[in-house]
Design a protein around this motif. Structure first.
Motif, mmCIF file in Angstrom:
data_model
loop_
_atom_site.group_PDB
_atom_site.id
_atom_site.type_symbol
_atom_site.label_atom_id
_atom_site.label_comp_id
_atom_site.label_asym_id
_atom_site.label_seq_id
_atom_site.Cartn_x
_atom_site.Cartn_y
_atom_site.Cartn_z
ATOM 1 N N ALA A 10 28.097 -21.986 -8.416
ATOM 2 C CA ALA A 10 27.193 -23.090 -8.085
ATOM 3 C C ALA A 10 27.770 -24.047 -7.045
ATOM 4 N N PHE A 11 29.076 -23.930 -6.796
ATOM 5 C CA PHE A 11 29.738 -24.932 -5.949
ATOM 6 C C PHE A 11 30.354 -24.339 -4.685
ATOM 7 N N MET A 12 29.915 -23.144 -4.288
ATOM 8 C CA MET A 12 30.565 -22.477 -3.165
ATOM 9 C C MET A 12 30.381 -23.233 -1.848
ATOM 10 N N SER A 13 29.207 -23.745 -1.586
ATOM 11 C CA SER A 13 29.006 -24.509 -0.343
ATOM 12 C C SER A 13 29.867 -25.763 -0.340
ATOM 13 N N LYS A 17 32.269 -24.927 2.551
ATOM 14 C CA LYS A 17 31.565 -25.240 3.801
ATOM 15 C C LYS A 17 31.598 -26.724 4.143
ATOM 16 N N ASP A 18 31.058 -27.571 3.244
ATOM 17 C CA ASP A 18 30.950 -28.985 3.613
ATOM 18 C C ASP A 18 32.042 -29.858 3.007
ATOM 19 N N GLY A 19 32.853 -29.300 2.119
ATOM 20 C CA GLY A 19 33.977 -30.046 1.568
ATOM 21 C C GLY A 19 33.591 -31.216 0.684
ATOM 22 N N THR A 20 32.377 -31.200 0.146
ATOM 23 C CA THR A 20 31.937 -32.309 -0.694
ATOM 24 C C THR A 20 32.481 -32.230 -2.114
ATOM 25 N N MET A 21 33.177 -31.148 -2.427
ATOM 26 C CA MET A 21 33.837 -31.011 -3.726
ATOM 27 C C MET A 21 35.276 -30.588 -3.493
ATOM 28 N N GLN A 22 36.199 -31.174 -4.213
ATOM 29 C CA GLN A 22 37.600 -30.804 -4.122
ATOM 30 C C GLN A 22 37.913 -29.702 -5.133
ATOM 31 N N VAL A 23 38.840 -28.837 -4.783
ATOM 32 C CA VAL A 23 39.223 -27.758 -5.695
ATOM 33 C C VAL A 23 39.704 -28.328 -7.028
ATOM 34 N N SER A 24 40.417 -29.438 -6.981
ATOM 35 C CA SER A 24 40.909 -30.060 -8.220
ATOM 36 C C SER A 24 39.758 -30.469 -9.138
ATOM 37 N N ASP A 273 22.716 -22.814 -11.816
ATOM 38 C CA ASP A 273 21.916 -23.990 -12.141
ATOM 39 C C ASP A 273 22.729 -25.075 -12.834
ATOM 40 N N GLY A 274 24.065 -24.988 -12.745
ATOM 41 C CA GLY A 274 24.895 -26.067 -13.259
ATOM 42 C C GLY A 274 25.794 -25.686 -14.411
ATOM 43 N N MET A 275 26.596 -26.631 -14.836
ATOM 44 C CA MET A 275 27.629 -26.383 -15.833
ATOM 45 C C MET A 275 27.065 -26.055 -17.211
#
Length: 297
Positions: A10-13, A17-24, A273-275
């Motif tokens: 769910a969080f690949m982009s 791509k846009d870096g709006t989520m950190q791997v941590s 569709d989310g966690m």
């Protein structure tokens, strides 16, 4: 005994791509799930800095989990030898990445189904490139896993070995202790084929699995096979969804995997569709694994 991992479908982009989520952030979210590990992706933006590799491994292990497998997409069917050599070097880079992360399995693919390729040419090129990577994988204790894949997001053409006959022919070309199959039942639907038929043909070689599910938006399976058989672009009649409520026959899949003594990693590649959906999918798989492998905890 199988172990369960998750993949941030769910969080690949956001991660790549846009870096709006950190791997941590993903590590912390996955740390709340009842799983043993996190399947990694070579294309996370932060993986470009090799200094992060050991840091991420430690963060995952602090949650009591591990990074068992790395998802990456080499393209071994290009007609140019120099291009293929660069892909081999990229694959070796990913093999080293897997090792530093503490993993044991690194994905390989065949490459793109370029129109000018004959069946024998494509199989020979892919097999030759995979063979070229195997000594390094063996040196680092990594097993290369060939997936019955559909198409990488950045490819122009679908997977060369998307169809069962081609995939099985390629698998038969590679007999090495550091090589096995990553079985993805949902991808068989995208090829217009029966996931269980494919599993029965390769089950003795399966060492890891991607678990997901697909739903028919409209029509029947026969419609899907008639209209989407090998088509470029994702099948219009199919969508991702909660595992255990879609088209895949997990009873049949786990029955066959248990029969052949499978004890590898099963990675959840869903939760689009989310966690909360991902948690339900994990719960379903844990229940099923415990049913077929009663000593699973």
């Amino acid at each position: 005994m199988p172990k369960l991992a998750v993949f941030p479908k769910a969080f690949m982009s956001a991660l790549c791509k846009d870096g709006t989520m950190q791997v941590s952030d993903w590590i912390d979210l996955a740390g709340q799930l009842q799983v043993d590990g996190l399947e990694w992706y070579a294309g996370f933006l932060e993986m470009a800095d090799e200094g992060n590799w050991s840091k991420f491994r430690k963060q995952v292990e602090n949650h009591g989990q591990v990074i068992p497998m790395l998802c990456c997409s080499p393209d071994f069917t290009h007609p140019d030898a120099a291009f293929r050599e660069r892909e081999i070097q990229k694959q070796k880079h990913w093999i080293r990445m897997t090792s530093v992360l503490g993993g044991s399995y690194c994905r390989v693919l065949s490459g793109q189904k370029r129109p000018e390729l004959t069946l024998s040419q494509g199989v020979d090129l892919a097999a030759s490139c995979i063979h070229a990577c195997l000594p390094y994988a063996q040196e680092l204790g990594i097993t290369l896993i060939l997936e019955n894949h559909y198409k990488d997001d950045f490819w122009e053409f679908p997977e060369f070995a998307q169809k069962m006959e081609v995939f099985c022919q390629l698998v038969e070309q590679i007999n090495h202790p550091n090589f096995g199959v990553n079985y993805d039942p949902s991808n068989a639907f995208l090829a217009g084929e029966d996931p269980l038929e494919l599993l029965y043909r390769v089950s003795e070689r399966v060492v890891t699995m991607h678990a997901s599910d697909r739903y028919l938006i409209e029509g029947t399976i026969e419609d899907l096979r008639n209209e989407e058989n090998g088509a470029v672009g994702y099948a219009k009649r199919l969508r991702h969804g909660e595992i255990g409520k879609g088209l895949n026959d997990y009873e049949g899949i786990f029955k066959e995997l248990r029969r052949v003594g499978f004890d590898g990693w099963i990675s959840v590649e869903d939760g689009v569709d989310g966690m909360e959906q991902l948690e339900r999918s994990v719960s379903f798989l844990r229940k099923k694994i415990k049913e077929y492998w009663p000593s699973f905890t």
